[in-house]
Enzyme design. Structure first.
Site, PDB file in Angstrom:
ATOM      1  N   HIS A  55      37.484  53.258  34.903  1.00  0.00           N
ATOM      2  CA  HIS A  55      38.663  53.518  34.057  1.00  0.00           C
ATOM      3  C   HIS A  55      38.350  54.420  32.870  1.00  0.00           C
ATOM      4  CE1 HIS A  55      37.828  50.501  30.815  1.00  0.00           C
ATOM      5  NE2 HIS A  55      37.307  49.789  31.794  1.00  0.00           N
ATOM      6  N   ASP A  63      40.414  54.687  30.069  1.00  0.00           N
ATOM      7  CA  ASP A  63      40.827  54.206  28.743  1.00  0.00           C
ATOM      8  C   ASP A  63      39.782  53.264  28.151  1.00  0.00           C
ATOM      9  OD1 ASP A  63      41.507  52.239  30.674  1.00  0.00           O
ATOM     10  OD2 ASP A  63      43.003  51.356  29.338  1.00  0.00           O
ATOM     11  N   GLU A 105      43.523  50.446  32.254  1.00  0.00           N
ATOM     12  CA  GLU A 105      42.829  49.216  32.665  1.00  0.00           C
ATOM     13  C   GLU A 105      42.782  48.204  31.535  1.00  0.00           C
ATOM     14  OE1 GLU A 105      39.822  46.222  33.293  1.00  0.00           O
ATOM     15  OE2 GLU A 105      39.880  47.673  31.674  1.00  0.00           O
ATOM     16  N   GLU A 106      42.540  48.671  30.319  1.00  0.00           N
ATOM     17  CA  GLU A 106      42.366  47.742  29.200  1.00  0.00           C
ATOM     18  C   GLU A 106      43.654  47.014  28.817  1.00  0.00           C
ATOM     19  OE1 GLU A 106      39.677  46.643  28.275  1.00  0.00           O
ATOM     20  OE2 GLU A 106      38.108  48.144  28.482  1.00  0.00           O
ATOM     21  N   ASP A 133      33.818  48.589  41.720  1.00  0.00           N
ATOM     22  CA  ASP A 133      34.399  48.837  40.395  1.00  0.00           C
ATOM     23  C   ASP A 133      33.374  48.470  39.315  1.00  0.00           C
ATOM     24  OD1 ASP A 133      36.219  49.415  38.366  1.00  0.00           O
ATOM     25  OD2 ASP A 133      37.649  47.841  38.898  1.00  0.00           O
ATOM     26  N   HIS A 168      33.427  45.836  23.871  1.00  0.00           N
ATOM     27  CA  HIS A 168      34.604  45.639  23.006  1.00  0.00           C
ATOM     28  C   HIS A 168      34.167  45.358  21.571  1.00  0.00           C
ATOM     29  CE1 HIS A 168      37.633  44.521  26.435  1.00  0.00           C
ATOM     30  NE2 HIS A 168      36.865  45.551  26.747  1.00  0.00           N
TER      31      HIS A 168
HETATM   32  C1  LIG Z   1      24.640  34.133  35.321  1.00  0.00           C
HETATM   33  C2  LIG Z   1      24.198  34.986  34.235  1.00  0.00           C
HETATM   34  C3  LIG Z   1      23.542  34.225  33.160  1.00  0.00           C
HETATM   35  C4  LIG Z   1      23.448  34.674  31.953  1.00  0.00           C
HETATM   36  C5  LIG Z   1      24.104  35.910  31.538  1.00  0.00           C
HETATM   37  C6  LIG Z   1      23.967  36.123  30.123  1.00  0.00           C
HETATM   38  C7  LIG Z   1      24.700  36.948  29.434  1.00  0.00           C
HETATM   39  C8  LIG Z   1      25.925  37.650  29.906  1.00  0.00           C
HETATM   40  C9  LIG Z   1      25.615  38.948  30.474  1.00  0.00           C
HETATM   41  C10 LIG Z   1      26.418  39.905  30.749  1.00  0.00           C
HETATM   42  C11 LIG Z   1      27.832  39.958  30.482  1.00  0.00           C
HETATM   43  C12 LIG Z   1      28.330  41.176  31.042  1.00  0.00           C
HETATM   44  C13 LIG Z   1      29.350  41.870  30.635  1.00  0.00           C
HETATM   45  C14 LIG Z   1      30.236  41.645  29.497  1.00  0.00           C
HETATM   46  C15 LIG Z   1      31.594  41.178  29.795  1.00  0.00           C
HETATM   47  C16 LIG Z   1      32.553  41.647  30.573  1.00  0.00           C
HETATM   48  C17 LIG Z   1      32.459  42.783  31.455  1.00  0.00           C
HETATM   49  C18 LIG Z   1      33.335  42.657  32.619  1.00  0.00           C
HETATM   50  C19 LIG Z   1      34.353  43.418  32.856  1.00  0.00           C
HETATM   51  C20 LIG Z   1      34.819  44.502  31.983  1.00  0.00           C
HETATM   52  C21 LIG Z   1      36.281  44.609  31.978  1.00  0.00           C
HETATM   53  C22 LIG Z   1      36.768  45.411  30.804  1.00  0.00           C
HETATM   54  O1  LIG Z   1      36.901  44.885  29.705  1.00  0.00           O
HETATM   55  O2  LIG Z   1      37.075  46.597  30.970  1.00  0.00           O
HETATM   56  N1  LIG Z   2      39.591  44.414  31.322  1.00  0.00           N
HETATM   57  C1  LIG Z   2      40.127  43.832  30.145  1.00  0.00           C
HETATM   58  C2  LIG Z   2      41.608  43.943  30.072  1.00  0.00           C
HETATM   59  C3  LIG Z   2      42.360  43.079  31.005  1.00  0.00           C
HETATM   60  C4  LIG Z   2      42.770  41.849  30.581  1.00  0.00           C
HETATM   61  C5  LIG Z   2      43.505  41.032  31.406  1.00  0.00           C
HETATM   62  C6  LIG Z   2      43.818  41.431  32.643  1.00  0.00           C
HETATM   63  C7  LIG Z   2      43.427  42.651  33.080  1.00  0.00           C
HETATM   64  C8  LIG Z   2      42.674  43.466  32.257  1.00  0.00           C
HETATM   65  C9  LIG Z   2      39.612  42.423  29.964  1.00  0.00           C
HETATM   66  O1  LIG Z   2      39.101  41.811  30.867  1.00  0.00           O
HETATM   67  O2  LIG Z   2      39.728  41.926  28.869  1.00  0.00           O
HETATM   68 ZN   LIG Z   3      36.164  48.099  31.551  1.00  0.00          ZN
HETATM   69 ZN   LIG Z   4      36.929  46.607  28.503  1.00  0.00          ZN
END
Ligand SMILES: CC/C=C\C/C=C\C/C=C\C/C=C\C/C=C\C/C=C\CCC(=O)O
Ligand SMILES: N[C@@H](Cc1ccccc1)C(=O)O
Ligand SMILES: [Zn+2]
Ligand SMILES: [Zn+2]
Length: 522
Positions: free
Chosen positions: A142, A144, A209-210, A236, A482
């Protein structure tokens, strides 16, 4: 019976019972130890004899190194911020469209690529394959980003793409312009080097997406459905390569998201008659709402660690832990409740334990001397795979436990289906192979994506949806999502380009090699 012989009988009984108990405990211990020593869900899954498909070498010369970085930094400098469904920076989105055309001239001019703009700002690319029998796949990312303010504590302005110690700083560097630019840069280089795919593929770049993807992703899906497209798999954004993030694990782990948590955004509100602040009621609308919100925070959703696919993550990683953790991870049947209690102590690991509850907005009051008539709060919950939206709504209602607090579901959906990750799973194995070829030191495991992605709109087009990019996360990096100081190393961005470059070629394989061939090599 004499008293003495009765006593003896009881003693005998107690002895037998305690001995049997000891045997049972010992048995458990032996079973768990044997399991620990032999447990490796990856064993036997090494696929051999991969047909060679990546014939075009992925080496990057100095000129390209500078060029791909310049393109990426240009992308970061365009503030494609989404705030709400109706507040998108459309000027920036237009500018981003121009940047893509300028940065990737071959993609936009090649007779091998078809391109269309969807919903004004999203992009859909189609690269047909030479073998029509091969089911196409799709790469998503995405354009955005979420808002960012330098005053929150950024070391560099969030839309500057400034370089500090080998890192490029800026909103979107890991969410998700690294994939947008990485995918197209890889395709640009493949086309320049004369590549033409055997297996066709789509690229979908969403612009909202956001804020849920209702315009971008949903309309791209509509276009594809109209064409009758079915996809072998979708890849994705989502999970990453975790390095030093999972304590006790030896070496980095590439977690490929096989599902994502569900969502509930709930609006809580309290109404009261307005009036003069000199004659307040004993409870204000703000006070009532604050109480409800506090109860939600004090009563987290139940611990469900080990009851969803997160269990498989640890089982896949078990053989890479040292004792005693290896013992624990190999015996999730016994230890998952204990692990859940440990993991819930940190916000990033708690996310894998339960449905999380976040109060994200709280609004009330217009003037210091007016009793507020309306107070409202937004609660954003991310639903654990072992729970449903319905169950979560019922739990919120009972925890709030106050009829005066009105509850309204703003947005919500169940956790996403679990994609395949066995040895016959085409998408999973291709991603895994591509990762291992490039990063031999990592362990690949299935994982749960704790945020939501555009890919959730694709469930009718593909049974298997994966959420992964080889973005390297070290301790503390998850907070940059974020948050402040979002950044990526220049080296890692280059690795992303190479990853997509190889992945696209690896997908040209007709079928996976047989899973058993590994053991029968001559
Ligand atoms: C099972 C794993 C155990 C420990 C993990 C520890 C820490 C967490 C690690 C990573 C977290 C990863 C990503 C951050 C959060 C969300 C990302 C997912 C989707 C993004 C969607 C979006 O906001 O655009
Ligand atoms: N990707 C973002 C925005 C989002 C929220 C809720 C539904 C879909 C997308 C998040 O997980 O926060
Ligand atoms: Zn994202
Ligand atoms: Zn995001």
């Amino acid at each position: 019976m004499t008293e003495r012989s009765a006593k003896l009988n009881i003693l005998k009984f107690v002895k037998i019972v305690s001995f049997s108990l000891l045997l049972v405990i010992l048995g458990f211990f032996v079973a768990a130890t044997v399991r620990t020593l032999t447990f490796d869900v990856n064993a036997g899954l090494q696929l051999a004899h991969w047909e060679k498909t990546n014939n075009i070498a992925s080496d990057i010369n100095q000129h390209q190194r500078e060029e791909l970085l310049a393109n990426f930094r240009d992308a970061i400098r365009i503030p494609t911020v989404s705030t709400t469904e109706t507040q998108l920076n459309t000027t920036a989105l237009r500018e981003f469209d121009s940047l893509l055309r300028k940065a990737f001239p071959t993609v936009f001019s090649s007779h091998l690529v078809q391109h269309e703009v969807v919903a004004n700002y999203s992009h859909l690319f189609w690269v047909p394959g030479s073998d029509l029998a091969l089911v196409p796949y799709m790469l998503l990312a995405h354009i955005d980003v979420v808002p960012a303010e330098e005053r929150d504590g950024w070391e560099a302005p969030p839309f500057s793409a400034k370089e500090i110690n080998g890192f490029i700083y800026g909103r979107g560097t890991i969410d998700n312009k690294q994939s947008v630019m990485g995918i197209l840069q890889a395709l640009e280089y493949l086309l320049i080097r004369g590549y033409s795919p055997r297996r066709g593929f789509f690229i979908g770049l969403g612009h909202d997406e956001e804020v849920s993807g209702f315009q971008g992703a949903m309309n791209i899906v509509r276009v594809l459905k109209k064409k009758g497209v079915q996809l072998a798999f979708v890849l994705d954004e989502g999970l990453a390569v975790l390095d030093g993030v999972i304590s006790g694990l030896q070496g980095p782990a590439a977690l490929i998201g096989i599902s994502e948590k569900g969502l509930a955004t709930v609006k809580l509100s309290v109404s009261k008659a307005p009036g003069h602040s000199s004659m307040p009621p004993s409870e204000s609308s703000i006070g009532i709402l604050a109480g409800a919100v506090k109860r939600l925070e004090e009563n987290p959703m139940p611990r469900l660690f080990g009851e969803g696919p997160e269990r498989g993550t640890f089982e896949h990683l078990a053989h890479k832990f040292r004792l005693p953790l290896k013992f624990v991870m190999s015996n999730m049947w016994l230890f998952s409740p204990l692990l859940g209690r440990v993991m819930e102590r940190r916000p990033d690991t708690n996310a894998f334990v339960r449905t999380t509850t976040a109060i994200t907005m709280f609004n009330s009051g217009v003037k210091v001397n007016i009793l507020p008539s309306q107070a409202e709060a937004y609660v954003n919950l991310r639903i654990h795979s072992a729970q449903s939206l319905q169950e979560v709504l019922e739990l919120i209602q009972s925890t709030v436990g106050d009829e005066r607090v009105k509850m309204e579901l703003v947005d919500g959906f169940d956790p996403l289906p679990v994609s395949s990750y066995d040895e016959t799973s085409f998408g999973f194995q291709i991603i895994k192979k591509t990762v291992l070829d490039q990063f031999p030191q990592v362990t690949v495991a299935p994982g749960i994506c704790i945020g939501n992605t555009d890919s959730r709109h694709y469930t009718d087009l593909a049974k298997d949806i994966y959420r992964f990019a080889p973005t390297w996360f070290r301790p503390g990096d998850a907070q940059r999502f974020h948050g402040i100081n979002e950044r990526i190393s220049k080296k890692n961005y280059e690795e992303l380009v190479v990853f997509y470059f190889n992945l696209i070629q690896n997908c040209d394989i007709k079928d996976l090699p047989s899973p058993h061939s590994a053991g029968h090599e001559l």
